[in-house]
Design an enzyme around this catalytic site. Structure first.
Site, PDB file in Angstrom:
ATOM      1  N   MET A  57       0.838  -1.204   0.000  1.00 26.15           N
ATOM      2  CA  MET A  57       0.000   0.000   0.000  1.00 26.15           C
ATOM      3  C   MET A  57       0.869   1.249   0.000  1.00 26.15           C
ATOM      4  SD  MET A  57      -3.007   1.435   0.195  1.00 26.15           S
ATOM      5  CE  MET A  57      -3.976  -0.053   0.426  1.00 26.15           C
ATOM      6  N   ASN A  69       2.759  -1.814  -7.044  1.00 23.62           N
ATOM      7  CA  ASN A  69       1.514  -1.249  -6.530  1.00 23.62           C
ATOM      8  C   ASN A  69       0.402  -1.127  -7.575  1.00 23.62           C
ATOM      9  OD1 ASN A  69       3.934   0.762  -5.093  1.00 23.62           O
ATOM     10  ND2 ASN A  69       2.767  -0.699  -3.863  1.00 23.62           N
ATOM     11  N   ILE A 124      -5.214  -0.494  -8.715  1.00 25.06           N
ATOM     12  CA  ILE A 124      -4.161   0.330  -8.129  1.00 25.06           C
ATOM     13  C   ILE A 124      -4.253   0.309  -6.617  1.00 25.06           C
ATOM     14  CG2 ILE A 124      -3.321   2.708  -7.900  1.00 25.06           C
ATOM     15  CD1 ILE A 124      -4.640   3.036 -10.772  1.00 25.06           C
ATOM     16  N   CYS A 125      -3.110   0.218  -5.964  1.00 25.45           N
ATOM     17  CA  CYS A 125      -3.092   0.244  -4.515  1.00 25.45           C
ATOM     18  C   CYS A 125      -2.521   1.569  -4.040  1.00 25.45           C
ATOM     19  CB  CYS A 125      -2.262  -0.921  -3.985  1.00 25.45           C
ATOM     20  SG  CYS A 125      -2.440  -1.108  -2.225  1.00 25.45           S
ATOM     21  N   LEU A 126      -3.416   2.487  -3.788  1.00 22.92           N
ATOM     22  CA  LEU A 126      -3.017   3.802  -3.286  1.00 22.92           C
ATOM     23  C   LEU A 126      -3.997   4.111  -2.153  1.00 22.92           C
ATOM     24  CD1 LEU A 126      -1.269   6.408  -3.830  1.00 22.92           C
ATOM     25  CD2 LEU A 126      -3.129   7.180  -5.293  1.00 22.92           C
TER      26      LEU A 126
END
Ligand SMILES: [Zn+2]
Ligand SMILES: [Zn+2]
Ligand SMILES: [Zn+2]
Lengths: 111, 184
Positions: A1, B106, B113-115
């Protein structure tokens, strides 16, 4: 993350209950008086970070629906203020202050 | 550029059954009002490596973002992101997909998407907040190619493991993907 850093610097000044004391103190020392002491947490130009309209005006929703009279301001324990309409929608989503991410606790509601 | 006053007027006239009707017959979309302001500000405050493109100037809730990283592993590639802003904005965050195939810890190969900023629900306060704007998301996405790049909590686990196992191999695969998929 991947996490976004807190950018901050959005001009929020937190002056709590102490401001009256400070003011009183400074009255005896006018040389040290500065503009900062004039800021308070309910200045009229505060903008609601949710709908981005000034908190002293009705929120975007109430303006659109012509319900200006019912629109009040809510202050949190963190001293951030929003329209009560805007904040009550957001706390259903996440019970945190959108600005400082602290758990949201109502300090007072009013105009 | 978008003629925003015209757009707002059109919105007011448009009939969209999803919006609640109000007394004077106008339909209200808080999202569109917020977006009108945000899009105006947007072009003034974007990283040099980013460009936004609206397919339909009457629909500010759907647009493409092009990122051309100047530094880092993905320099030389052109990456396209599709951004959809839900009707419930800004109570809900925009949805973002990466449309360019990429080898990135990511970003999954299917475009997820990993945000943290894009997360609807977060317990730790790093997720979406209505105080955030499109601009923050664009800066965040741009940073995935630079300082937000994170190998320790990956979405594409294979890519992250690849990086730790064989850094040169990871770099080569990134370059190969850039050559094959990210040239325009
Ligand atoms: Zn508001
Ligand atoms: Zn209101
Ligand atoms: Zn706060």
């Amino acid at each position: 993350m991947a996490e976004l850093r807190e950018t901050g610097g959005d001009g929020v000044v937190e002056v709590g209950a102490k401001s009256t004391e400070q003011k009183a103190e400074k009255m005896f020392n006018l040389k040290k008086w500065n503009a900062v002491a004039m800021w308070s947490w309910d200045v009229e130009c505060d903008t609601c970070a949710i709908c981005r309209v000034q908190v002293m005006d009705a929120c975007l929703r109430c303006q659109a629906e012509n319900k200006q009279e019912d629109c009040v301001v809510v202050w949190g324990e963190c001293n951030h203020s929003f329209h009560n309409c805007c904040m009550s929608l957001w706390v259903k989503q996440n019970n945190r202050c959108p600005l400082c991410q602290q758990e949201w606790m109502v300090q007072r509601i009013g105009k | 550029m978008i003629t925003l006053s015209k757009k707002l007027k059109q919105d007011a006239e448009k009939k969209q059954p999803k919006y609640p009707a109000v007394d004077d017959g106008r339909r209200v979309s808080i999202r569109d009002k917020l977006l009108t302001k945000e899009v105006q500000e947007l072009e003034m405050d974007l990283p040099d490596s980013c460009k936004v493109h609206f397919e339909d100037v009457n629909k500010l809730s759907s647009f493409m973002l092009k990122i051309v990283p100047e530094d880092g592993y993905w320099a030389g590639g052109i990456f396209h992101f599709q951004i959809e802003v839900p009707e419930e904005y800004n109570m809900l965050p925009p949805k973002v997909k990466c449309k360019t195939k990429i080898w990135h810890p990511n970003i999954a190969e299917n475009g997820d998407i990993c945000l943290s900023l894009l997360r609807e629900h977060s317990l730790d306060g790093t997720g979406w907040s209505p105080a955030r704007k499109l601009k923050d998301i664009i800066w965040g996405l741009n940073s995935l190619f630079l300082d937000l790049l994170n190998f320790d909590d990956p979405l594409n686990i294979d890519a992250a493991e690849h990086f730790y196992r064989d850094r040169a191999g990871f770099k080569a695969k990134v370059n190969e993907y850039v050559r094959r998929f990210a040239q325009r």
